[in-house]
Design an enzyme around this catalytic site. Structure first.
Site, PDB file in Angstrom:
ATOM      1  CE  LYS A 100      -4.294  -2.078   1.921  1.00 47.98           C
ATOM      2  NZ  LYS A 100      -3.499  -3.582   2.299  1.00 47.98           N
TER       3      LYS A 100
HETATM    4  C1  LIG Z   1      -4.009  -4.598   1.568  1.00 48.99           C
HETATM    5  C2  LIG Z   1      -3.124  -5.964   1.503  1.00 48.99           C
HETATM    6  C3  LIG Z   1      -4.170  -6.885   0.633  1.00 48.99           C
HETATM    7  C4  LIG Z   1      -4.534  -6.554  -0.096  1.00 48.99           C
HETATM    8  O1  LIG Z   1      -4.913  -5.675  -0.699  1.00 48.99           O
HETATM    9  P1  LIG Z   1      -6.732  -5.496  -1.810  1.00 48.99           P
HETATM   10  O2  LIG Z   1      -6.502  -4.000  -2.124  1.00 48.99           O
HETATM   11  O3  LIG Z   1      -7.917  -5.765  -1.758  1.00 48.99           O
HETATM   12  O4  LIG Z   1      -5.542  -5.514  -3.510  1.00 48.99           O
HETATM   13  C5  LIG Z   1      -3.125  -7.642   0.478  1.00 48.99           C
HETATM   14  N1  LIG Z   1      -1.476  -8.109   1.521  1.00 48.99           N
HETATM   15  C6  LIG Z   1      -1.388  -7.567   2.044  1.00 48.99           C
HETATM   16  C7  LIG Z   1      -0.001  -7.075   2.923  1.00 48.99           C
HETATM   17  C8  LIG Z   1      -2.018  -6.137   1.865  1.00 48.99           C
HETATM   18  O5  LIG Z   1      -1.720  -4.594   3.186  1.00 48.99           O
END
Ligand SMILES: *Cc1c(COP(=O)(O)O)cnc(C)c1O
Length: 364
Positions: free
Chosen positions: A12
């Site tokens: 993110k």
């Molecule tokens: C947020 C997150 C995801 C999922 O991301 P999406 O936006 O739902 O595709 C997967 N793995 C980690 C470590 C995350 O922080």
């Protein structure tokens, strides 16, 4: 493709670091400021804080439930001492925090007065920023002459939606493989054509513990030929009954591009252990679901890129139990365990929190 080398060790950061700078740039140009308010159960709060710390045009209030986030997660937030960052430790649950944030957004005069904004996962700029790494990876592997598969551990459909956008932009993506944990609403949809909401159960991969994939509607809009009336009807039905279904022709079309696979917690641990034994790679419980899904749905002759979404040290307990070896935080972040913390304790009270935010504004 390791996307977890940013300040909070998860993918993110990639989009949020960009989004923070873009916000600040545009607001400064217009001579405006904004207030970002969010609630976190531990994971996304720190990524948002790292994205906007030190920015001149943005003030951030992040609400977390006091005593209900892990030590590391709390410290990742509260050791950020920049003037524009305010951590509120609320005497309540994560749901209380979320309800407070919703109430502030629904208070029209408060919202306008503080130019409130959110950076949640349906923010389009986040999706757009994520498209970039799909292109970069495919080009490294020989695109446009070579088609590529991507395997994406996902919950909100945010990361994989960026892959879909890349495909629409012309990138030769052969298949988008979705990995889910036992909260498998997406996997069930791509297997059956039926979207059906169930309760959430906690898993080893908490960042994918979702009940509804908030970005999925965007893909559905494209799949159904941008028929907004049809989408409205389906979404209304979903809100009323917790389910809807797609006709077989459109499902065939969806399955030509998407495949999906789910892993239980037991299977996730086994896969972490297997990958470590066979390759020496230590993987976190989210990324490794992408590896397992790629092994099931990959094609001969087409390279498959697995998106690595978190550093294993973020989920050290699960990883250590599966591999039998200790994992340590990367050196760049260990200082948070000794740094001073700052958070404001708040009652679960809308009036008190709004008063605090308004008082800050008046003293600035
Ligand atoms: C947020 C997150 C995801 C999922 O991301 P999406 O936006 O739902 O595709 C997967 N793995 C980690 C470590 C995350 O922080």
């Amino acid at each position: 493709m390791e996307l977890f080398h940013g300040p909070t060790l998860a993918f993110k950061d990639f989009a949020l670091q960009f989004l923070g700078q873009l916000f600040n740039y545009l607001l400064s140009q217009r001579g405006e400021t904004c207030t970002i308010i969010g609630a976190t159960s531990g994971d996304t709060g720190s990524a948002a804080i790292q994205a906007v710390r030190g920015l001149s045009a943005v003030t951030l209030y992040m609400l977390h439930p006091e005593g209900k986030v892990s030590d590391v997660q709390r410290r990742q937030m509260t050791t950020v001492l920049d003037k524009n960052i305010h951590n509120l430790a609320v005497d309540g649950t994560f749901d209380d925090c979320q309800n407070l944030v919703k109430a502030m957004f629904n208070d029209k005069s408060f919202r306008a007065c503080h130019n409130l904004s959110a950076v949640n996962s349906i923010n389009w700029t986040r999706i757009a920023a994520q498209v970039v790494y799909y292109f970069r990876a495919a080009l490294e592997l020989g695109a446009p002459d070579q088609a590529v598969n991507f395997s994406v551990p996902t919950g909100n459909f945010g990361n994989v939606l960026a892959g879909y956008v890349a495909k629409q932009m012309g990138l030769p993506i052969n298949k988008l493989i979705i990995g889910s944990n036992s909260n498998d609403i997406l996997t069930r949809f791509f297997e059956s054509g039926k979207m059906e909401q169930r309760g959430v159960n906690p898993t080893l991969s908490p960042s994918m513990d979702i009940q509804i994939s908030s970005n999925f509607e965007r893909y559905l809009f494209e799949l159904l030929g941008r028929d907004s009336v049809e989408i409205c009807n389906l979404m209304q039905k979903f809100a009323d009954t917790g389910q809807f279904e797609i006709d077989p022709e459109h499902m065939t079309q969806a399955q030509q591009l998407f495949a999906a696979h789910r892993l239980s917690d037991g299977e996730t641990s086994k896969e972490i252990s297997r990958v470590y034994r066979e390759t020496g790679e230590v993987m976190d419980p989210h990324s490794v679901i992408g590896v397992a899904a790629a092994r099931i749905h990959g094609d001969p002759g087409v390279p498959t890129v697995v998106l690595g979404t978190a550093h294993p040290a973020k989920f050290a307990d699960a990883v250590e139990r599966a591999t039998g070896v200790p994992v340590t935080l990367p050196e760049e972040v260990t200082h948070i365990m000794d740094d001073p913390e700052r958070a404001i304790k708040m009652a679960n009270s809308l009036e008190a929190i709004q008063a605090l935010i308004s008082a800050d504004k008046n003293t600035n």
